[in-house]
Scaffold this active site. Structure first.
Site, PDB file in Angstrom:
ATOM      1  N   ASP A 285     104.294  12.757 -39.712  1.00  0.00           N
ATOM      2  CA  ASP A 285     104.685  13.821 -38.748  1.00  0.00           C
ATOM      3  C   ASP A 285     105.630  14.537 -39.135  1.00  0.00           C
ATOM      4  O   ASP A 285     106.507  14.215 -40.154  1.00  0.00           O
ATOM      5  CB  ASP A 285     104.797  13.427 -37.253  1.00  0.00           C
ATOM      6  CG  ASP A 285     105.936  12.463 -37.142  1.00  0.00           C
ATOM      7  OD1 ASP A 285     105.863  11.393 -37.933  1.00  0.00           O
ATOM      8  OD2 ASP A 285     106.922  12.722 -36.622  1.00  0.00           O
TER       9      ASP A 285
ATOM     10  N   GLY B   8     105.759  -2.069 -40.482  1.00  0.00           N
ATOM     11  CA  GLY B   8     106.285  -2.235 -39.084  1.00  0.00           C
ATOM     12  C   GLY B   8     105.252  -2.842 -38.025  1.00  0.00           C
ATOM     13  O   GLY B   8     105.914  -3.805 -37.371  1.00  0.00           O
TER      14      GLY B   8
HETATM   15  N1  HPA Z   1     110.995   9.564 -35.792  1.00  0.00           N
HETATM   16  C1  HPA Z   1     111.500   8.150 -35.949  1.00  0.00           C
HETATM   17  N2  HPA Z   1     110.502   7.340 -36.808  1.00  0.00           N
HETATM   18  C2  HPA Z   1     109.417   8.074 -37.257  1.00  0.00           C
HETATM   19  C3  HPA Z   1     108.972   9.167 -36.798  1.00  0.00           C
HETATM   20  C4  HPA Z   1     109.903  10.013 -36.170  1.00  0.00           C
HETATM   21  O1  HPA Z   1     109.753  11.338 -36.061  1.00  0.00           O
HETATM   22  N3  HPA Z   1     107.643   9.348 -37.580  1.00  0.00           N
HETATM   23  C5  HPA Z   1     107.486   8.139 -37.957  1.00  0.00           C
HETATM   24  N4  HPA Z   1     108.471   7.260 -37.880  1.00  0.00           N
END
Ligand code: HPA
Length: 238
Positions: free
Chosen positions: A204, A21
């Site tokens: 995360d 990204g």
């Molecule tokens: N939400 C959306 N996209 C993401 C997240 C998330 O918690 N973590 C990494 N990319």
């Protein structure tokens, strides 16, 4: 021929493209993994480079965030630049309970709340799916590395900050992880008759309030990158 978003000429981009990204990650990958990288795009700072990895031509280009952005860049790669394989490398949030921080998730399919599929006028619900050839090669590469990995359905969300708090509903459907690009990439690939895959590392756990440090992200990012590069080599040898 260049496009409004990419100054590359036809032939500047390899048949297989890795897409993080973040364009600065594209630069990092090019400088740390590719031999003789050449930058082919700086429009909007969405860097793209072509070099070789283990002798195989590979490009790496940023996608930006969300279905709209990866929709533009990957459409042009498939339809203007004759790219055959796009492998997204990115981060995702864990959704399924057994998916842990730093795990690798290989997206077999990508459920979504995006309206991206509405352009096709389909009389039903489309199921965005990875290319089997890339999926198999990536799972083999991940197994060979010994890195913890999962293969399954992810959720591509239009929103990062989500008022509806819908993650628990996706968790009930055993979706592995949430991210923001795979579904649009898979649709563009299918429409063009080309191949796509998303390989993700868990940065995360939104449902548990956990996240990795920047340093941890760098290390796990390396595992994912090496899986993606080995996948590129495997499919080029076919
Ligand atoms: N939400 C959306 N996209 C993401 C997240 C998330 O918690 N973590 C990494 N990319």
């Amino acid at each position: 021929m260049s496009t409004p978003h990419n100054s590359a000429e036809k032939g500047d981009i390899a048949k297989t493209v890795l897409m993080p990204g973040d364009p600065l990650r594209a630069k990092f990958i090019a400088e740390n993994y590719l031999d003789s990288p050449v930058c082919y795009n700086e429009v909007r700072n969405m860097y793209g480079y072509t070099g070789t990895y283990k002798g195989v031509p590979v490009s790496v280009q940023g996608s930006g965030m969300g279905p709209a952005s990866i929709g533009i860049y990957s459409w042009e790669l498939f339809n203007i630049y004759d790219v055959d394989n796009v492998i997204r490398v990115g981060t995702a949030g864990a959704v399924a309970d057994h998916v842990q921080l730093r795990d690798v998730v290989i997206a077999m399919s990508a459920s979504t709340n995006s309206a991206y599929a509405s352009q096709y006028g389909l009389p039903g619900t489309y199921a965005p799916t990875a290319s089997w050839e890339l999926l198999r090669a990536a799972a083999d590469a991940a197994a060979a590395k010994g890195a913890p990995y999962h293969v399954g359905n992810v959720f591509t969300s239009d929103t990062f900050y989500d008022d509806a708090n819908s993650l628990a509903a996706w968790q009930k459907m055993n979706v592995l992880a949430i991210e923001m690009e795979a579904a649009a990439l898979y649709m563009n690939a299918s429409r063009a008759g080309k191949n796509a895959l998303a390989i993700l590392t868990i940065s995360d756990c939104p449902l548990k309030g956990l996240s990795t440090t920047a340093e941890e992200r760098q290390t796990t990012f390396r595992d994912m990158m090496e899986i993606a590069l080995d996948t590129a080599v495997a499919v080029s040898n076919k």
